[in-house]
Design a protein around this motif. Structure first.
Motif, PDB file in Angstrom:
ATOM      1  N   LYS A 150      54.925  17.375  17.245  1.00  0.00           N
ATOM      2  CA  LYS A 150      54.605  17.322  15.815  1.00  0.00           C
ATOM      3  C   LYS A 150      53.083  17.238  15.606  1.00  0.00           C
ATOM      4  CE  LYS A 150      58.797  17.603  14.410  1.00  0.00           C
ATOM      5  NZ  LYS A 150      59.067  18.607  15.460  1.00  0.00           N
ATOM      6  N   ASP A 151      52.414  16.499  16.503  1.00  0.00           N
ATOM      7  CA  ASP A 151      50.960  16.353  16.330  1.00  0.00           C
ATOM      8  C   ASP A 151      50.225  17.485  17.025  1.00  0.00           C
ATOM      9  OD1 ASP A 151      51.306  13.987  14.973  1.00  0.00           O
ATOM     10  OD2 ASP A 151      51.422  12.842  16.844  1.00  0.00           O
ATOM     11  N   CYS A 152      49.017  17.747  16.543  1.00  0.00           N
ATOM     12  CA  CYS A 152      48.179  18.763  17.179  1.00  0.00           C
ATOM     13  C   CYS A 152      47.454  18.091  18.345  1.00  0.00           C
ATOM     14  CB  CYS A 152      47.189  19.276  16.140  1.00  0.00           C
ATOM     15  SG  CYS A 152      45.961  20.361  16.808  1.00  0.00           S
ATOM     16  N   GLU A 153      47.855  18.423  19.540  1.00  0.00           N
ATOM     17  CA  GLU A 153      47.315  17.742  20.720  1.00  0.00           C
ATOM     18  C   GLU A 153      46.511  18.707  21.587  1.00  0.00           C
ATOM     19  OE1 GLU A 153      47.870  14.550  21.690  1.00  0.00           O
ATOM     20  OE2 GLU A 153      49.600  13.918  20.478  1.00  0.00           O
ATOM     21  N   ALA A 154      45.569  18.131  22.344  1.00  0.00           N
ATOM     22  CA  ALA A 154      44.815  18.916  23.335  1.00  0.00           C
ATOM     23  C   ALA A 154      45.309  18.540  24.731  1.00  0.00           C
ATOM     24  CB  ALA A 154      43.331  18.621  23.223  1.00  0.00           C
ATOM     25  N   PHE A 155      45.470  19.537  25.585  1.00  0.00           N
ATOM     26  CA  PHE A 155      45.981  19.298  26.937  1.00  0.00           C
ATOM     27  C   PHE A 155      45.077  19.922  27.985  1.00  0.00           C
ATOM     28  CE2 PHE A 155      49.703  19.342  24.193  1.00  0.00           C
ATOM     29  CZ  PHE A 155      50.345  18.172  24.576  1.00  0.00           C
ATOM     30  N   ASN A 156      44.853  19.185  29.058  1.00  0.00           N
ATOM     31  CA  ASN A 156      44.175  19.765  30.218  1.00  0.00           C
ATOM     32  C   ASN A 156      45.117  20.731  30.910  1.00  0.00           C
ATOM     33  OD1 ASN A 156      41.858  18.297  29.909  1.00  0.00           O
ATOM     34  ND2 ASN A 156      42.375  16.754  31.438  1.00  0.00           N
ATOM     35  N   ILE A 157      44.592  21.927  31.226  1.00  0.00           N
ATOM     36  CA  ILE A 157      45.382  22.914  31.966  1.00  0.00           C
ATOM     37  C   ILE A 157      44.617  23.206  33.262  1.00  0.00           C
ATOM     38  CG2 ILE A 157      46.378  25.255  31.897  1.00  0.00           C
ATOM     39  CD1 ILE A 157      47.745  23.165  29.985  1.00  0.00           C
ATOM     40  N   GLY A 158      44.988  22.487  34.283  1.00  0.00           N
ATOM     41  CA  GLY A 158      44.362  22.629  35.597  1.00  0.00           C
ATOM     42  C   GLY A 158      45.404  22.341  36.656  1.00  0.00           C
ATOM     43  N   THR A 159      44.954  22.264  37.906  1.00  0.00           N
ATOM     44  CA  THR A 159      45.917  21.970  38.971  1.00  0.00           C
ATOM     45  C   THR A 159      45.905  20.491  39.339  1.00  0.00           C
ATOM     46  OG1 THR A 159      44.267  22.329  40.690  1.00  0.00           O
ATOM     47  CG2 THR A 159      45.552  24.249  40.013  1.00  0.00           C
ATOM     48  N   GLY A 160      44.868  19.788  38.893  1.00  0.00           N
ATOM     49  CA  GLY A 160      44.741  18.382  39.271  1.00  0.00           C
ATOM     50  C   GLY A 160      44.136  18.228  40.661  1.00  0.00           C
ATOM     51  N   LYS A 161      43.710  19.364  41.250  1.00  0.00           N
ATOM     52  CA  LYS A 161      43.135  19.299  42.604  1.00  0.00           C
ATOM     53  C   LYS A 161      41.786  20.007  42.617  1.00  0.00           C
ATOM     54  CE  LYS A 161      47.464  19.226  45.157  1.00  0.00           C
ATOM     55  NZ  LYS A 161      48.470  19.788  44.245  1.00  0.00           N
ATOM     56  N   ALA A 162      40.941  19.553  43.537  1.00  0.00           N
ATOM     57  CA  ALA A 162      39.624  20.180  43.626  1.00  0.00           C
ATOM     58  C   ALA A 162      39.556  21.047  44.881  1.00  0.00           C
ATOM     59  CB  ALA A 162      38.562  19.095  43.703  1.00  0.00           C
ATOM     60  N   ALA A 163      38.992  22.230  44.734  1.00  0.00           N
ATOM     61  CA  ALA A 163      38.762  23.099  45.905  1.00  0.00           C
ATOM     62  C   ALA A 163      37.255  23.260  46.056  1.00  0.00           C
ATOM     63  CB  ALA A 163      39.417  24.454  45.677  1.00  0.00           C
TER      64      ALA A 163
ATOM     65  N   TYR B 144      37.576  18.008  38.345  1.00  0.00           N
ATOM     66  CA  TYR B 144      38.994  18.386  38.392  1.00  0.00           C
ATOM     67  C   TYR B 144      39.787  17.562  37.387  1.00  0.00           C
ATOM     68  CZ  TYR B 144      39.604  14.448  41.680  1.00  0.00           C
ATOM     69  OH  TYR B 144      39.615  13.221  42.269  1.00  0.00           O
ATOM     70  N   SER B 145      40.932  18.115  37.053  1.00  0.00           N
ATOM     71  CA  SER B 145      41.671  17.606  35.894  1.00  0.00           C
ATOM     72  C   SER B 145      42.716  16.564  36.253  1.00  0.00           C
ATOM     73  CB  SER B 145      42.406  18.780  35.241  1.00  0.00           C
ATOM     74  OG  SER B 145      43.336  19.334  36.155  1.00  0.00           O
ATOM     75  N   ASP B 146      43.009  15.741  35.268  1.00  0.00           N
ATOM     76  CA  ASP B 146      44.217  14.928  35.281  1.00  0.00           C
ATOM     77  C   ASP B 146      45.149  15.630  34.300  1.00  0.00           C
ATOM     78  OD1 ASP B 146      46.216  13.153  34.552  1.00  0.00           O
ATOM     79  OD2 ASP B 146      44.944  11.388  34.735  1.00  0.00           O
ATOM     80  N   THR B 147      46.286  16.103  34.769  1.00  0.00           N
ATOM     81  CA  THR B 147      47.168  16.877  33.883  1.00  0.00           C
ATOM     82  C   THR B 147      48.431  16.088  33.506  1.00  0.00           C
ATOM     83  OG1 THR B 147      48.222  17.936  35.777  1.00  0.00           O
ATOM     84  CG2 THR B 147      46.378  19.106  34.777  1.00  0.00           C
TER      85      THR B 147
END
Ligand SMILES: NC(=O)c1ccc[n+]([C@@H]2O[C@H](COP(=O)([O-])OP(=O)(O)OC[C@H]3O[C@@H](n4cnc5c(N)ncnc54)[C@H](O)[C@@H]3O)[C@@H](O)[C@H]2O)c1
Length: 304
Positions: A233-246, A273-276
């Motif tokens: 319902k809410d307008c949310e922002a999401f991290n789109i990554g793998t959660g891993k660093a190369a 790197y992301s926390d997803t």
């Protein structure tokens, strides 16, 4: 048949997304000014409109094009950091005013969902890793300011005009169809491919131990489709990554050619790197393609 409008659909990510939507049975309209995108990327069954989302009369044209559209995916942007540093006003118009025009089309046509392609660029360098969505916004370039402004406007249109929306903050996207010549989003793998072709070796800045969160374009497409169907319902922002660093050295070894180490780039973040977990919890989305699998496919496709 459901209808989707994809801005930036002649570009790298937008064309993969359009392919997927067509496979899912959608009627797809692509809006792109071909500034970095290419006609070859456009699926033949898609309707194509050569339009600058910030050009004269763009708002009215977009409203007309989005008639009866269920979903709008907004990817059109000038996503080149250095170009935006050199041309901040031009990029502001394309990236911010252009977004407002597309949002107007979403309001007037009461779309079911507006999905924004945002960027991890808005975080800038961070001390605390992995980066979650509550990390301080640390914009250091016109491009990151403009991506953040896109998010602010999407949030506002959600609040004021009830546009259902989801914002996806991509980390470093890689995969086929990436253009190295005309510009597009700068990417270390595209640069390595070009260097190998032209110089027979690749150039790595610093000690090569700096690392990035490399996400395959198919996973990014999957995130867009998941966001489209979500009933948040809410307008949310999401991290789109793998959660891993190369590390850059890990990427470099796939190119199987000599490496020349050059001066580090000033101000370059060491690790990002992301926390997803937010996307996993609220969208039920998680990247599926491992770096090893994605790189094998990438090398196979780009050296064919
Ligand atoms: N590729 C990445 O790693 C990455 C990471 C974070 C965010 N993003 C975001 O994803 C989106 C797509 O990026 P991409 O990598 O596919 O880049 P891309 O350059 O391949 O695609 C952008 C497309 O937008 C079109 N375009 C640009 N300005 C336009 C305008 N004013 N009107 C109409 N069309 C216009 C271009 O011709 C191009 O086809 C962008 O919004 C970018 O900010 C990309």
């Amino acid at each position: 048949m459901s209808k989707a409008l994809v801005t930036g659909g002649a570009g790298f990510i937008g064309s993969h997304l359009s392919d997927k939507l067509i496979n899912l049975g959608f009627e797809v309209t692509i809006v792109d000014d071909l500034s970095t995108g290419s006609l070859e990327n456009i699926p033949s069954v898609a309707r194509f409109e050569d339009l600058d989302v910030n050009g004269e009369g763009a708002k009215e044209k977009l409203i007309e094009l989005a008639k009866d559209t269920d979903y709008i995916f907004h990817l059109a942007a000038i996503p080149r950091t250095q170009y935006c540093v050199e041309n901040p006003i031009e990029c502001h118009h394309a990236n911010v005013t252009g977004t407002l025009n597309v949002l107007e089309a979403a309001v007037k046509n009461k779309v079911k969902k507006f999905i924004l392609s945002s960027s991890c660029g808005i975080y800038g360098p961070q001390e605390k890793l992995p980066i979650d969505e509550n990390a301080p916004i640390n914009m250091g370039t016109p491009y990151s300011v403009q991506k953040y402004m896109q998010e602010l406007y999407v949030g506002l249109y959600n609040e004021l005009y009830n546009v259902p929306a989801v914002m996806l903050r991509y980390f470093n996207v890689y995969g086929t169809k990436r253009q190295t010549e005309k510009g597009s989003y700068p990417n270390v793998l595209a640069a390595f491919s070009k260097q190998k072709k032209e110089h027979g070796k690749i150039y790595v800045t610093g000690d090569g131990e700096q690392s990035r969160d490399m996400i395959h374009v198919f996973d990014v497409v999957d995130a867009n489709i998941t966001a489209m169907y979500s009933d948040l319902k809410d307008c949310e922002a999401f991290n789109i990554g793998t959660g891993k660093a190369a590390s850059i050295n890990e990427m470099a070894k796939y190119f199987e050619c000599p490496i020349e180490y050059i001066e580090p780039r000033p101000g370059e973040a060491k690790h990002l790197y992301s926390d997803t977990s937010k996307a996993e919890k609220l969208l039920d989305w998680k990247a599926k393609i491992s770096f090893e699998e994605g790189m094998r496919g990438y090398i196979n496709d780009t050296t064919k």
